[in-house]
Write a protein that holds these residues in place. Structure first.
Motif, short mmCIF file in Angstrom:
data_model
loop_
_atom_site.label_atom_id
_atom_site.label_comp_id
_atom_site.label_asym_id
_atom_site.label_seq_id
_atom_site.Cartn_x
_atom_site.Cartn_y
_atom_site.Cartn_z
N UNK A 134 -5.34 -8.47 7.34
CA UNK A 134 -4.61 -7.22 7.56
C UNK A 134 -3.44 -7.00 6.59
N UNK A 135 -2.57 -8.02 6.37
CA UNK A 135 -1.46 -7.77 5.46
C UNK A 135 -1.94 -7.34 4.07
N UNK A 136 -3.01 -7.97 3.56
CA UNK A 136 -3.55 -7.57 2.24
C UNK A 136 -4.07 -6.15 2.28
N UNK A 137 -4.80 -5.84 3.33
CA UNK A 137 -5.42 -4.52 3.42
C UNK A 137 -4.36 -3.42 3.49
N UNK A 138 -3.28 -3.71 4.22
CA UNK A 138 -2.20 -2.73 4.30
C UNK A 138 -1.61 -2.51 2.91
N UNK A 139 -1.43 -3.61 2.20
CA UNK A 139 -0.87 -3.52 0.85
C UNK A 139 -1.76 -2.66 -0.06
N UNK A 140 -3.07 -2.93 0.03
CA UNK A 140 -4.02 -2.10 -0.75
C UNK A 140 -3.88 -0.63 -0.41
N UNK A 141 -3.81 -0.34 0.88
CA UNK A 141 -3.73 1.06 1.32
C UNK A 141 -2.41 1.68 0.86
N UNK A 142 -1.34 0.89 0.88
CA UNK A 142 -0.05 1.40 0.40
C UNK A 142 -0.12 1.77 -1.08
N UNK A 143 -0.97 1.03 -1.81
CA UNK A 143 -1.16 1.32 -3.23
C UNK A 143 -2.11 2.49 -3.46
N UNK A 144 -2.52 3.16 -2.39
CA UNK A 144 -3.32 4.37 -2.53
C UNK A 144 -4.82 4.15 -2.46
N UNK A 145 -5.25 2.87 -2.32
CA UNK A 145 -6.70 2.64 -2.19
C UNK A 145 -7.10 2.69 -0.72
N UNK A 146 -8.36 3.00 -0.49
CA UNK A 146 -8.87 2.86 0.87
C UNK A 146 -9.19 1.38 1.08
N UNK A 147 -8.86 0.85 2.23
CA UNK A 147 -9.00 -0.59 2.44
C UNK A 147 -9.97 -0.87 3.57
N UNK A 148 -10.91 -1.77 3.31
CA UNK A 148 -11.90 -2.09 4.35
C UNK A 148 -12.29 -3.57 4.31
N UNK A 149 -12.37 -4.20 5.47
CA UNK A 149 -12.96 -5.53 5.59
C UNK A 149 -13.67 -5.60 6.94
#
Ligand code: SAH
Ligand code: SF4
Ligand code: F3S
Length: 477
Positions: A134-149
């Motif tokens: 989750x922490x990585x995915x949130x970071x990705x999403x904050x960078x404007x990417x859609x995040x999925x795992x």
């Protein structure tokens, strides 16, 4: 919502997390959970992972930086409710475009990237085995990417993560003992959303129960989709490949429950869910041996017709089920028994339905969760059978089952009158702060004047009257 749908669908209301943690610097997390107790237990893992990263929690989604909805896919109406909620949450992006919305849990696992591509409702999609990410995915999403795992795991049990308790009362805690399900009941989406069955290390379970007791909890509920199938062999060995010797050296559910019962005689132990095909006398004997293991078994029958049970791929017949009920009554006299029932499964005839009615009369359940069949994509039933019972008939049968259960619960409540019940106090009664409520061993709600008692205490209550679902009385001796 009328009374009837309330009983049938009580888990369709989402529940926002109840405790707020304080870290004024931290980003604010709003977390809402739907579905079964396992999902609620998972939300406590999610909260733990994020609070560890400095997040703080809020009960007001409008002020959140991250909104997570932990979802359920078990029936169509459960999913529709979540979609509605996501539409509401999406509106906050008008004023706060940087806010992130994520969907977790079973519906995330079922729909995967569809949430990001077609439905465009959310920024983050995370399946039940990927919460460490989750922490990585949130970071990705904050960078404007859609995040999925949505990767499912054969090993993940989150054994080492101490859950942040999100319950209301601070008295009863949920403890997850296994994940996934290997049963493949033909109507059920869970094997697809939660993956393969795996058992958690018993030492970490016992440790978690001890910590809960030390934190003031007085009841733990051990959770799994099929607790009777719990088997921990260490070394990550799969149950199917164990030699008889390795199996004998493993910890089974009866043994695990005994270990938990020994944590402290003042810690009540409950568990859910038992499976009729796997529930052993050994488990019942351990229940009978320890006073603090509650006399209550949730044993979902689904249908009273062996033909329907066979199509459901449940692995037992009506006769087998009734023999298991007889074993409970023999080994644990007075044990509370509850169940789940589905009406209108593929091919269910009026005769089949009458068999469900007659089984319910024969068993006399204390409580039941009742549903009309909802076809789920990819399940065996969806691929193999026609969903051929009309909505009208499904609902009529459901109403009959609900009415019968209401009578049966009322009979059970009346049987409790004139007796003394040992009650663990959970808090104030719904209606008045002059009254306290708790449960007896059979899981029935008992209400009484508060006196000098407080939540977390055990009291003996002499019950002198009842409503259809609640016992009322006074504390004695
Ligand atoms: N593992 C538990 C049940 C988990 S799901 C067990 O095996 O008993 C909880 C309940 O939801 C089930 O017992 C069943 O009654 C109901 N359910 C599951 N899939 C359903 C469907 N497709 N339609 C209607 N009810 C369903
Ligand atoms: Fe679904 Fe059957 Fe597993 Fe229960 S035992 S979760 S009903 S597949
Ligand atoms: Fe729902 Fe998933 Fe539980 S589908 S019932 S939240 S295991």
């Amino acid at each position: 919502m009328n009374q009837e749908t309330k009983i049938i669908d009580e888990n369709i209301q989402g529940q926002a997390l109840m405790r707020e943690t304080k870290n004024p610097e931290g980003k604010k997390l709003f977390l809402e959970s739907y579905g079964c107790q396992m999902n609620f237990a998972d939300s406590e893992i999610v909260a733990s992972i994020l609070i560890d990263k400095g997040y703080t929690t809020t009960q007001n989604y409008k002020e959140a930086d991250v909104i997570f909805v932990n979802t359920c896919a078990i029936r169509d109406n459960a999913e529709n409710r979540v979609r509605q909620r996501l539409q509401d949450y999406k509106k906050i992006k008008k004023d706060k475009p940087e806010a992130l919305i994520g969907v977790l849990g079973c519906m995330a696992e079922r729909l995967k990237s569809q949430f990001l591509e077609q439905e465009k409702l959310v920024d983050i999609v995370v399946g039940p085995d990927a919460y460490r990410d989750l922490p990585n995915l949130i970071e990705q999403a904050e960078g404007g990417q859609k995040a999925i795992n949505v990767i499912l795991s054969k090993e993940e049990t989150y054994a080492d993560i101490a859950p942040v308790r999100l319950d209301k009362n601070g008295v009863s805690a949920f403890v997850s003992i296994m994940r996934g399900c290997d049963n493949m009941c033909s109507f059920c989406v869970v094997p697809f959303t939660r993956g393969r069955e795996r058992s958690r290390d018993p030492e970490s379970i016992v440790r978690e129960c001890k910590e809960a007791f030390e934190a003031g909890y007085r009841e733990v509920t051990l959770l799994g989709q099929n607790v009777d199938s719990y088997l921990y062999s260490g070394g990550g060995l799969k149950k199917e490949i164990l030699t008889p010797e390795q199996k004998a050296a493993s910890t089974n559910f009866a043994q695990l429950m005994e270990m938990v019962a020994l944590v402290n005689p003042d810690l009540r132990v409950r568990f859910s869910t038992s499976h009729p095909k796997d529930m052993t006398d050994e488990v019942l004997e351990v229940m009978a041996k320890y006073e603090n293991i509650c006399n209550n078994i949730h044993l979902p029958v689904q249908s009273g017709s062996s033909k329907v049970l066979n199509r459901m791929n449940r692995g037992y017949t009506r006769e087998w089920y009734l023999e298991r009920i007889a074993a409970i009554r023999r080994i644990i006299p007075g044990c509370g028994i509850s169940t789940d029932i589905i009406t209108g499964f593929c091919g269910e005839t009026e005769e089949d339905h009458q068999e469900t009615i007659s089984l319910m009369k024969e068993v006399g359940y204390d409580y039941a969760y009742m549903f009309s069949y909802s076809e789920r994509p990819k399940t065996l039933a969806e691929r193999k059978y026609k969903d051929d019972v009309s909505e009208e008939v499904k609902n009529r049968r459901l109403a009959e089952v609900v009415a019968l259960q209401r009578d049966s619960s009322a009979v059970k409540a009346k049987e409790g009158v004139g007796k003394v019940h040992k009650v663990l106090i959970e808090g104030f009664s719904k209606k008045s702060e002059e009254m306290l409520m708790g449960r007896n061993s059979q899981n029935m709600v008992v209400v009484f004047p508060k006196g000098n008692h407080k939540k977390g205490d055990y009291v003996n209550v002499m019950v002198d009257r009842c409503t259809t679902s609640t016992l009322i009385g006074e504390v004695v001796g």
